[in-house]
Scaffold this motif. Structure first.
Motif, PDB file in Angstrom:
ATOM      1  N   THR A  26      -8.322   2.103   2.981  1.00 26.39           N
ATOM      2  CA  THR A  26      -8.679   3.423   2.469  1.00 26.39           C
ATOM      3  C   THR A  26      -9.036   4.390   3.590  1.00 26.39           C
ATOM      4  OG1 THR A  26     -10.944   2.578   2.119  1.00 26.39           O
ATOM      5  CG2 THR A  26      -9.450   2.564   0.230  1.00 26.39           C
ATOM      6  N   THR A  27      -9.529   3.863   4.700  1.00 25.59           N
ATOM      7  CA  THR A  27      -9.791   4.726   5.859  1.00 25.59           C
ATOM      8  C   THR A  27      -8.487   5.243   6.451  1.00 25.59           C
ATOM      9  OG1 THR A  27     -11.824   3.520   6.377  1.00 25.59           O
ATOM     10  CG2 THR A  27     -10.853   4.834   8.139  1.00 25.59           C
ATOM     11  N   VAL A  28      -7.493   4.336   6.606  1.00 24.43           N
ATOM     12  CA  VAL A  28      -6.193   4.751   7.137  1.00 24.43           C
ATOM     13  C   VAL A  28      -5.517   5.741   6.197  1.00 24.43           C
ATOM     14  CG1 VAL A  28      -3.868   3.915   7.711  1.00 24.43           C
ATOM     15  CG2 VAL A  28      -5.866   2.619   8.428  1.00 24.43           C
ATOM     16  N   MET A  29      -5.727   5.573   4.905  1.00 23.46           N
ATOM     17  CA  MET A  29      -5.119   6.491   3.932  1.00 23.46           C
ATOM     18  C   MET A  29      -5.817   7.844   3.897  1.00 23.46           C
ATOM     19  SD  MET A  29      -4.476   3.772   0.813  1.00 23.46           S
ATOM     20  CE  MET A  29      -3.923   5.037  -0.324  1.00 23.46           C
ATOM     21  N   GLY A  30      -6.942   7.974   4.601  1.00 23.64           N
ATOM     22  CA  GLY A  30      -7.619   9.253   4.714  1.00 23.64           C
ATOM     23  C   GLY A  30      -8.576   9.578   3.592  1.00 23.64           C
ATOM     24  N   GLU A  36     -11.975  10.191   1.718  1.00 26.40           N
ATOM     25  CA  GLU A  36     -13.263  10.682   2.218  1.00 26.40           C
ATOM     26  C   GLU A  36     -14.338   9.599   2.139  1.00 26.40           C
ATOM     27  OE1 GLU A  36     -14.362  14.223   0.222  1.00 26.40           O
ATOM     28  OE2 GLU A  36     -12.627  15.380   0.915  1.00 26.40           O
ATOM     29  N   THR A  37     -14.307   8.821   1.074  1.00 27.39           N
ATOM     30  CA  THR A  37     -15.293   7.731   0.922  1.00 27.39           C
ATOM     31  C   THR A  37     -14.542   6.410   0.810  1.00 27.39           C
ATOM     32  OG1 THR A  37     -15.303   8.077  -1.483  1.00 27.39           O
ATOM     33  CG2 THR A  37     -17.017   9.195  -0.189  1.00 27.39           C
ATOM     34  N   PRO A  38     -14.376   5.712   1.923  1.00 32.41           N
ATOM     35  CA  PRO A  38     -13.658   4.429   1.904  1.00 32.41           C
ATOM     36  C   PRO A  38     -14.345   3.429   0.967  1.00 32.41           C
ATOM     37  CG  PRO A  38     -13.960   5.203   4.143  1.00 32.41           C
ATOM     38  CD  PRO A  38     -14.801   6.082   3.281  1.00 32.41           C
ATOM     39  N   ILE A  39     -13.550   2.542   0.422  1.00 35.26           N
ATOM     40  CA  ILE A  39     -14.058   1.523  -0.484  1.00 35.26           C
ATOM     41  C   ILE A  39     -14.801   0.451   0.309  1.00 35.26           C
ATOM     42  CG2 ILE A  39     -13.434  -0.280  -2.139  1.00 35.26           C
ATOM     43  CD1 ILE A  39     -11.020   1.387  -2.913  1.00 35.26           C
ATOM     44  N   VAL A  40     -16.047   0.241  -0.043  1.00 30.46           N
ATOM     45  CA  VAL A  40     -16.853  -0.820   0.573  1.00 30.46           C
ATOM     46  C   VAL A  40     -17.361  -1.715  -0.556  1.00 30.46           C
ATOM     47  CG1 VAL A  40     -18.846  -1.388   1.984  1.00 30.46           C
ATOM     48  CG2 VAL A  40     -17.526   0.688   2.483  1.00 30.46           C
ATOM     49  N   PRO A 100      -3.329   2.420  14.873  1.00 32.95           N
ATOM     50  CA  PRO A 100      -2.273   3.452  14.903  1.00 32.95           C
ATOM     51  C   PRO A 100      -2.435   4.518  13.824  1.00 32.95           C
ATOM     52  CG  PRO A 100      -1.333   1.251  15.083  1.00 32.95           C
ATOM     53  CD  PRO A 100      -2.761   1.084  14.682  1.00 32.95           C
ATOM     54  N   GLY A 101      -3.186   4.230  12.778  1.00 32.41           N
ATOM     55  CA  GLY A 101      -3.388   5.205  11.713  1.00 32.41           C
ATOM     56  C   GLY A 101      -2.227   5.312  10.741  1.00 32.41           C
ATOM     57  N   ASN A 102      -1.296   4.353  10.761  1.00 38.76           N
ATOM     58  CA  ASN A 102      -0.139   4.344   9.883  1.00 38.76           C
ATOM     59  C   ASN A 102      -0.298   3.220   8.859  1.00 38.76           C
ATOM     60  OD1 ASN A 102       2.719   3.233   9.166  1.00 38.76           O
ATOM     61  ND2 ASN A 102       3.088   5.317   9.910  1.00 38.76           N
ATOM     62  N   VAL A 103      -0.107   3.539   7.579  1.00 37.76           N
ATOM     63  CA  VAL A 103      -0.338   2.558   6.525  1.00 37.76           C
ATOM     64  C   VAL A 103       0.612   1.372   6.633  1.00 37.76           C
ATOM     65  CG1 VAL A 103      -0.293   2.175   4.025  1.00 37.76           C
ATOM     66  CG2 VAL A 103      -1.263   4.287   4.948  1.00 37.76           C
ATOM     67  N   VAL A 104       1.900   1.649   6.921  1.00 37.86           N
ATOM     68  CA  VAL A 104       2.876   0.568   7.003  1.00 37.86           C
ATOM     69  C   VAL A 104       2.532  -0.389   8.139  1.00 37.86           C
ATOM     70  CG1 VAL A 104       5.300  -0.002   7.379  1.00 37.86           C
ATOM     71  CG2 VAL A 104       4.685   1.998   5.990  1.00 37.86           C
ATOM     72  N   ILE A 105       2.224   0.164   9.311  1.00 37.94           N
ATOM     73  CA  ILE A 105       1.858  -0.678  10.452  1.00 37.94           C
ATOM     74  C   ILE A 105       0.592  -1.462  10.142  1.00 37.94           C
ATOM     75  CG2 ILE A 105       1.120  -0.653  12.868  1.00 37.94           C
ATOM     76  CD1 ILE A 105       2.900   1.755  13.292  1.00 37.94           C
ATOM     77  N   PHE A 106      -0.359  -0.814   9.477  1.00 37.87           N
ATOM     78  CA  PHE A 106      -1.594  -1.508   9.114  1.00 37.87           C
ATOM     79  C   PHE A 106      -1.308  -2.699   8.214  1.00 37.87           C
ATOM     80  CE2 PHE A 106      -4.787  -2.102   5.777  1.00 37.87           C
ATOM     81  CZ  PHE A 106      -5.845  -2.549   6.539  1.00 37.87           C
ATOM     82  N   ASP A 126     -12.353  -7.010   5.720  1.00 34.69           N
ATOM     83  CA  ASP A 126     -12.677  -5.652   5.239  1.00 34.69           C
ATOM     84  C   ASP A 126     -11.388  -4.888   4.971  1.00 34.69           C
ATOM     85  OD1 ASP A 126     -11.858  -5.527   7.839  1.00 34.69           O
ATOM     86  OD2 ASP A 126     -13.363  -4.070   8.472  1.00 34.69           O
ATOM     87  N   PHE A 127     -10.417  -5.556   4.353  1.00 36.54           N
ATOM     88  CA  PHE A 127      -9.094  -4.985   4.135  1.00 36.54           C
ATOM     89  C   PHE A 127      -9.166  -3.667   3.369  1.00 36.54           C
ATOM     90  CE2 PHE A 127      -5.355  -4.511   1.412  1.00 36.54           C
ATOM     91  CZ  PHE A 127      -4.316  -4.585   2.325  1.00 36.54           C
ATOM     92  N   LEU A 128      -9.877  -3.639   2.262  1.00 35.19           N
ATOM     93  CA  LEU A 128      -9.923  -2.427   1.443  1.00 35.19           C
ATOM     94  C   LEU A 128     -10.587  -1.269   2.183  1.00 35.19           C
ATOM     95  CD1 LEU A 128     -10.839  -3.947  -2.049  1.00 35.19           C
ATOM     96  CD2 LEU A 128      -8.597  -3.192  -1.227  1.00 35.19           C
TER      97      LEU A 128
END
Length: 649
Positions: free
Chosen positions: A438-442, A444-448, A586-592, A432-434
């Motif tokens: 998109t959730t970590v990037m904030g 509103e509607t994550p890509i599913v 962690p909520g950080n894109v790079v770490i993710f 469920d990478f995408l």
């Protein structure tokens, strides 16, 4: 998409044409030379006695070619050890002609390159051995450096002179005192001492020799020979030091010479390939049989290639015959598979298991759809499938591999397509990478991604579907077995082994659907009738229970084995989602990205191999056992197969 029909060739030609004829056959690459054999009719006619008088050619040329290849390979290894760069892993093999590879001028240049590298390596080894010898000599002299006495000093009729060692466990003064007590006409001098031994020089009058040596015995006196040395130890050490420096300079020069020979690597590759061609030809030549003026060649030719071989033979004064092998000769007939672009990659799977026996069925066309589909079901991820497709296309287009490597990457691409399609159906793109990204990037509607079904939510449905697919493959194998038995005139075997259970399976289906039970009853009657008709004595009764037990447990176990399709799909999906979830915490894109990509790389590597192994098991154990006859011997013609260059005809 079948096993190529083979013809047995027997050829009688003039010995003076032997080498030229073998070269022509090697260029064609479609004749396998075998040891001459006779069938029963020929043995009765006395041909066996005639064959016994024919002599095989000398095998010395084969031995020489093998030696040349080993030397060329060793020379390449030496240059690579000293930094020579070969062609990259993804660099396609260059092309050359047989004339360019094997001309006298090219052969001389290649042999000179090999000889030069090996000679320089022998020089390096000799210098290394000399360096070790000098180092050991200096180590032997080290205990005597403080002793300013010529090492060639020897006893005289009136004086005893000995170099030796004492144990270091007792003080030197005790030993010296014991010597003085034994005789005033003696002296013991210590040169040096180590942890275990003391190195000493003993000088005494011969009249006191026995008393002095007896006194030293309790101190562990052991005489040392200094033969071969002249002058003091220090003088010899200085000489050896100079020799070591000179040896080291020569060694450095020899190593630099080897390092500068990197431009000869291409000639070494050509020398190895030329030797490989000679080996292929000589392996065929030693199977010939000679008379004084002629030679006999026996071998196998694909029927579809015979016209080319016949055209080549017409240029020589020779006699030949071509015949089909008898059925009892099938175990000796080599096997060559003929497949199209879709089924050819599956030869990798077939050859890993065993080639089919000659006169039987090529399994590749029947196995290909199931193998590729099952692989896609188990991996089922668009991201993984895309990587497989891109990797396959890149290698096939850029590297242009041959043989088994082509099969591997072509199969990788086909399985990648299946994996991508199943990933699109299940909505998987690196798990469920995408969605997590998109959730970590904030957003509103994550890509599913849309999905018809998912491994986590529809596990039971996938399990049932996997076993249904397994049932279809098993039925396919049974159908193939029925066709083979009918062609062999074994209708009753097909009736009791396969058709009976088809009726049972059909009856079970109709009963579950509530249509009728009569078909099931008919199937059970056939199950009971089979052992009663084919069995003998008590075996009629035990055969009924044995048939029921073996077939029911066998089919149930085989179908249940296909649950691995669901298990690997679920495992791969869950592992990918776990890593994505860990990276998103962690909520950080790079770490993710770091955690997710590393985890998916590990998951991809494990499942790339795991899915292949499990898919291979399903084909070999569940599918092949119903119809496959293994034991085929691969067709190995004398040809232009090489390792480093593609030899164009």
């Amino acid at each position: 998409m079948a096993i190529v029909t083979m013809k047995r060739l027997r050829l009688l030609a003039m010995r003076e044409d032997r080498e030229a004829l073998l070269d022509d056959l090697q260029r064609l690459g479609c004749v396998e030379v075998s040891e001459p054999t006779l069938d029963g009719r020929e043995e009765e006619s006395g041909a066996a006695e005639l064959l016994s008088h024919l002599t095989p050619p000398d095998a010395q040329a084969l031995s020489q070619a093998q030696t040349r290849r080993q030397e060329a390979e060793r020379a390449m290894g030496i240059l690579k050890h000293y930094g020579a760069k070969g062609r990259g892993l993804l660099t396609p093999r260059p092309q050359t002609s047989k004339e360019e590879l094997c001309s006298p001028q090219a052969a001389a240049r290649q042999d000179q390159a090999v000889a030069g590298v090996l000679a320089e390596e022998r020089q390096v080894n000799a210098l290394l051995a000399q360096g070790e010898k000098l180092a050991s000599q200096r180590a032997a002299l080290a205990p005597w450096l403080a002793l300013d006495v010529p090492l060639e000093s020897r006893s005289t009729p009136s004086l005893l002179v000995q170099f030796g060692t004492l144990t270091a466990a007792r003080p030197f003064e005790e030993a010296a005192g014991a010597v003085q007590a034994a005789s005033e006409l003696s002296e013991l001098r210590e040169a040096s001492a180590g942890r275990e031994l003391r190195y000493c020089l003993l000088v005494c009058h011969v009249s006191a020799q026995e008393a002095v040596l007896e006194a030293l015995r309790e101190f562990g006196w052991s005489r040392l020979s200094m033969d071969g040395w002249t002058g003091a130890a220090k003088e010899n050490d200085q000489r050896l030091t100079r020799e070591q420096e000179e040896n080291q300079a020569k060694l450095q020069q020899a190593r630099e010479a080897l390092a500068s020979m990197g431009d000869r690597l291409d000639d070494l590759c050509r020398a190895a390939d030329r030797a490989a061609l000679d080996i292929r030809r000589e392996e065929g030549r030693i199977k010939l049989r000679d008379t004084e003026q002629t030679f006999l060649l026996q071998g196998w030719v694909p029927a579809e290639q015979w016209e080319k071989v016949q055209a080549a033979l017409e240029r020589y004064p020779c006699a030949y015959e071509l015949e089909d092998p008898a059925e009892e000769e099938y175990p000796q007939v080599p096997v060559q598979l003929k497949n199209n672009w879709f089924t050819r990659p599956l030869s990798m799977v077939t050859e890993m298991y065993s080639l089919p026996a000659y006169g039987t069925l090529d399994p590749n066309p029947l196995m290909a759809p199931f193998f590729i589909l099952f692989y896609g079901i188990m991996l089922a991820d668009m991201g993984y499938g895309l990587l497989m497709i891109l990797g396959s296309v890149f290698v096939l287009k850029k590297v242009r591999p041959k043989g088994g490597m082509w099969n591997f990457f072509a199969l990788l691409g086909l399985c990648g397509v299946s994996t991508f399609v199943m990933g699109a159906i299940t909505g998987g793109f690196f798990g469920d990478f995408l969605t997590q990204l998109t959730t970590v990037m904030g957003m509103e509607t994550p890509i599913v991604l849309p999905a018809l079904f998912t491994p986590l939510n529809d596990t039971m449905m996938i399990l049932v579907g996997a076993m249904c697919l397994g049932f279809v493959q098993i039925l396919t194998g049974m159908a193939i077995s029925v066709v083979q038995k009918l062609r062999a005139g074994k209708f009753m075997d097909a009736l009791w082994e396969e058709i009976t259970w088809w009726v049972v399976f059909l009856g079970l289906g109709l009963m579950v659907l509530g249509v009728t039970n009569l078909v099931l009853y008919a199937g059970l009657v056939l199950v009971v009738a089979g052992p009663l008709i084919t069995g003998k004595g008590l075996g009629k009764i035990t055969g009924i229970f044995g048939s029921l037990y073996n077939h029911i447990t066998g089919y149930f176990g085989d179908i249940l084995s296909y649950s691995r399709l669901m298990a690997l799909m679920l495992a791969g999906s869950v592992i990918a989602q776990v890593f994505n979830t860990l990276g998103a915490i962690p909520g950080n894109v790079v770490i993710f990205l770091v955690i997710s990509l590393a985890g998916n790389a590990l998951n991809f590597a494990l499942n790339l191999l795991g899915c292949y192994v499990h898919d291979l098991r399903l084909q070999c154990l569940e599918f092949f056992k119903t119809f496959y006859v293994d034991g085929g011997r691969p067709f190995r013609p004398i040809d232009l197969t090489t390792k480093y260059y593609d030899v164009v005809k």
